[in-house]
Design an enzyme around this catalytic site. Structure first.
Site, PDB file in Angstrom:
ATOM      1  N   GLU A 359       0.804  -1.234   0.000  1.00 19.74           N
ATOM      2  CA  GLU A 359       0.000   0.000   0.000  1.00 19.74           C
ATOM      3  C   GLU A 359       0.836   1.283   0.000  1.00 19.74           C
ATOM      4  OE1 GLU A 359      -3.918  -1.541   2.424  1.00 19.74           O
ATOM      5  OE2 GLU A 359      -2.158  -1.041   3.601  1.00 19.74           O
TER       6      GLU A 359
HETATM    7  C1  TNX Z   1      -4.409  -4.039   4.719  1.00 16.36           C
HETATM    8  S1  TNX Z   1      -2.765  -6.382   4.287  1.00 16.36           S
HETATM    9  C2  TNX Z   1      -3.131  -3.785   5.172  1.00 16.36           C
HETATM   10  C3  TNX Z   1      -2.918  -3.358   6.554  1.00 16.36           C
HETATM   11  C4  TNX Z   1      -4.212  -3.179   7.299  1.00 16.36           C
HETATM   12  C5  TNX Z   1      -5.149  -4.299   6.938  1.00 16.36           C
HETATM   13  C6  TNX Z   1      -6.430  -4.260   7.694  1.00 16.36           C
HETATM   14  C7  TNX Z   1      -1.726  -5.334   4.095  1.00 16.36           C
HETATM   15  C8  TNX Z   1      -0.518  -5.797   3.512  1.00 16.36           C
HETATM   16  N1  TNX Z   1      -2.000  -4.075   4.453  1.00 16.36           N
HETATM   17  O1  TNX Z   1      -2.165  -2.184   6.587  1.00 16.36           O
HETATM   18  O2  TNX Z   1      -3.951  -3.181   8.658  1.00 16.36           O
HETATM   19  O3  TNX Z   1      -5.427  -4.242   5.567  1.00 16.36           O
HETATM   20  O4  TNX Z   1      -7.194  -5.400   7.431  1.00 16.36           O
END
Ligand code: TNX
Length: 556
Positions: A359
């Protein structure tokens, strides 16, 4: 002397006891409550053969370990402690004057049973034992009248076998020799080995901080289900949780808060080393994660040069994602990362270092590629194999790195093309922070609701299309902590789903079935109750223990 036997086949075990301690005491001995294959083991073992015998554990039983090595001493101690917690029996290890004839538990290095299982053409086991990692966790356990014999090729295998033994001890004792209760184990033989090398859970200690006692409690629970890896998500926008000597403000400033604005916290190096050692005693390897270049606000508050935008950000206590980045074009950033990776790697005996990579929505694509390439190199220089969230495959990663599949099938496919190993954590199935259902008090639902059956009923071997078994490193269930802040809340999310992930990772596909599993899961309520694990009492499971407070009942 009165002898009431419900099952003639255990006569010998009982007769043995009679010869050792009793004078004219009345005996009521029940047959084992169930056959070995009905014992409700999770994960389900590879092979169970029943015999007509039974093993009676009672106060004069004792443990024999193969030698006086540290490893054996630890295994002996662990076994004593867990048997005590379940039965109240305090067994001796290698006693000088063992009670003659009393049934004993032997823990051995030698592997004749294991070897003969292979030589005698036990196809399942020999097919498994090609992978050295899996060999190291294989064990056999034979339960007979006079002894339980546990054999493994390594301490890790023996430790997994000890979990099986713990699960085989019945919840209730039979009334035995007068006042001495007996725990009667059904006889037979188990040979077992894991299907996947990596069987993990993840705990996000960054959004909310969990102290070392909370993490150790979680480790105890993971160990019971033969999980061998705990991934710690040590840094994120909301907090930096691991002391780095060269950059002290990371924790002093970056560790000071958490989601919701409460006081955060961090692990000193001593505490982290202690956690790693505690995990190692449970044959669990800790995978440290420093999430970068996104999810890095807390570090940039401490050292604003990192973000490259000339601004000092404020500490963040909300739950948005994707707004922070580090500067991929500043050598100083890589010097910083080298220090951080080096100091953490030096405290980490395990093979992996997780560099995050998810992300990074405000990182330019080219910068992201540059950054992941550079950091992967730094991780390798520190002697570790890089793991990253599936986005890392968009950089120049190759088969020397592992992709953790959480959302993008496309990224999983690229990983396969590159020959990279894939760690399966599909959010729709394996995210422990997803709510069970709409009114679950904790958790999110961006990937959907994940009730206990959904969590179990998927096939890792076919889930991500085109990822062949050989490239699946294993399975990990991540618990993100935006909405959970203490052990009770961790446990509410992790249980009862976690044992299912443990089974998907350990048990061979042919032996996995929801109906079979669900009956075994129902029995876990005894374990949850014993250790006061705050599990979600899903209505999909016919739990063996009851609760008086109807509020705790699941409505799904
Ligand atoms: C996605 S999964 C994220 C996290 C969040 C999560 C909450 C991922 C690699 N990144 O930063 O905490 O969703 O479900």
């Amino acid at each position: 002397m009165k002898n009431i036997l419900f099952k003639p086949t255990i006569t010998a075990a009982i007769a043995l006891l009679l010869t050792c301690s009793c004078q004219d005491k009345s005996i009521v001995v029940q047959a084992p409550e169930m056959e070995l294959s009905q014992a409700g083991l999770i994960p389900r073992p590879l092979e169970i053969t029943e015999n007509e015998q039974a093993f009676a554990l009672y106060k004069d039983s004792y443990i024999l370990v193969a030698d006086s090595s540290e490893a054996m001493k630890n295994l002996g101690r662990f076994t004593v402690e867990k048997i005590f917690q379940k039965t109240g029996l305090l067994l001796k290890v290698n006693p000088k004057n063992p009670h003659k004839g009393a049934p004993k538990i032997k823990i051995l290095w030698e592997v004749p049973t294991l070897k003969s299982a292979i030589h005698e053409g036990n196809k399942n086991l020999s097919a498994y034992l090609k992978n050295p990692y899996e060999v190291s966790e294989a064990y056999t356990l034979s339960v007979g009248e006079q002894e339980v014999v546990l054999q493994g090729v390594s301490a890790a295998g023996l430790f997994r076998g000890i979990q099986t033994l713990r699960q085989l001890i019945p919840e209730k004792a039979s009334v035995g020799l007068a006042q001495d209760p007996l725990w009667v184990l059904a006889g037979g033989y188990i040979s077992d080995a894991p299907y996947y090398a990596y069987r993990g859970a993840m705990l996000d200690v960054a959004r909310h901080f969990f102290n070392t006692s909370e993490v150790k409690r979680f480790i105890d629970q993971l160990a019971y289900y033969k999980i061998n890896t705990l991934h710690l998500h040590l840094t994120d926008d909301q907090g930096w949780r691991i002391a780095i000597d060269a950059w002290p403000k990371l924790t002093a400033v970056g560790g000071s808060k958490e989601v919701g604005g409460g006081l955060g916290g961090y692990y000193s190096k001593e505490q982290y080393i202690d956690l790693v050692a505690y995990a190692a005693k449970h044959f669990i390897s800790i995978v440290p994660e420093v999430d970068m270049p996104g999810h890095t606000n807390a570090a940039s508050v401490a050292y604003p040069f990192l973000n490259g935008n000339g601004k000092t950000p404020a500490l963040y206590t909300g739950t948005e994602v994707g707004f922070s980045t580090w500067d991929a074009n500043n050598e100083k950033v890589y010097d910083f990362v080298t220090d951080v990776v080096g100091e953490i790697a030096a405290m980490s005996p395990g093979p992996y270092f997780h560099l995050g990579g998810d992300e990074s929505h405000v990182t330019e694509k080219m910068d992201y590629i540059t950054f992941i390439d550079r950091v992967s190199e730094i991780v390798k220089q520190a002697g570790k194999t890089p793991i990253g969230w599936d986005e890392i495959v968009t950089a120049h990663t190759d088969e020397t790195a592992v992709a953790q599949f959480w959302a993008s099938e496309e990224n999983a496919a690229i990983a396969v093309q590159k020959g990279m190993k894939v760690l399966l954590s599909p959010a729709k199935k394996a995210y422990l922070d997803m709510q069970y259902q709409e009114d679950s008090p904790y958790g999110l639902h961006w990937a959907g609701y994940v009730p206990v059956d959904t969590a179990y009923m998927w096939t890792p071997e076919t889930y991500a299309k085109g990822v062949p078994k050989e490239l699946i490193l294993g399975i990990e269930a991540p618990l993100w902590s935006e909405t959970v802040s203490n052990s009770d809340e961790i446990e509410f999310m992790a249980f009862p789903r976690l044992p299912g992930y443990a089974e998907l990772a350990w048990t061979t596909p042919a032996l996995r079935s929801w109906d079979h599993y669900k009956a075994r899961l129902a029995k876990q309520s005894h374990f949850f109750d014993r250790y006061q694990i705050n599990y979600y009492r899903s209505a999909k499971i016919d739990w063996e223990t009851t609760v008086s407070d109807p509020k705790t009942l699941g409505k799904d």
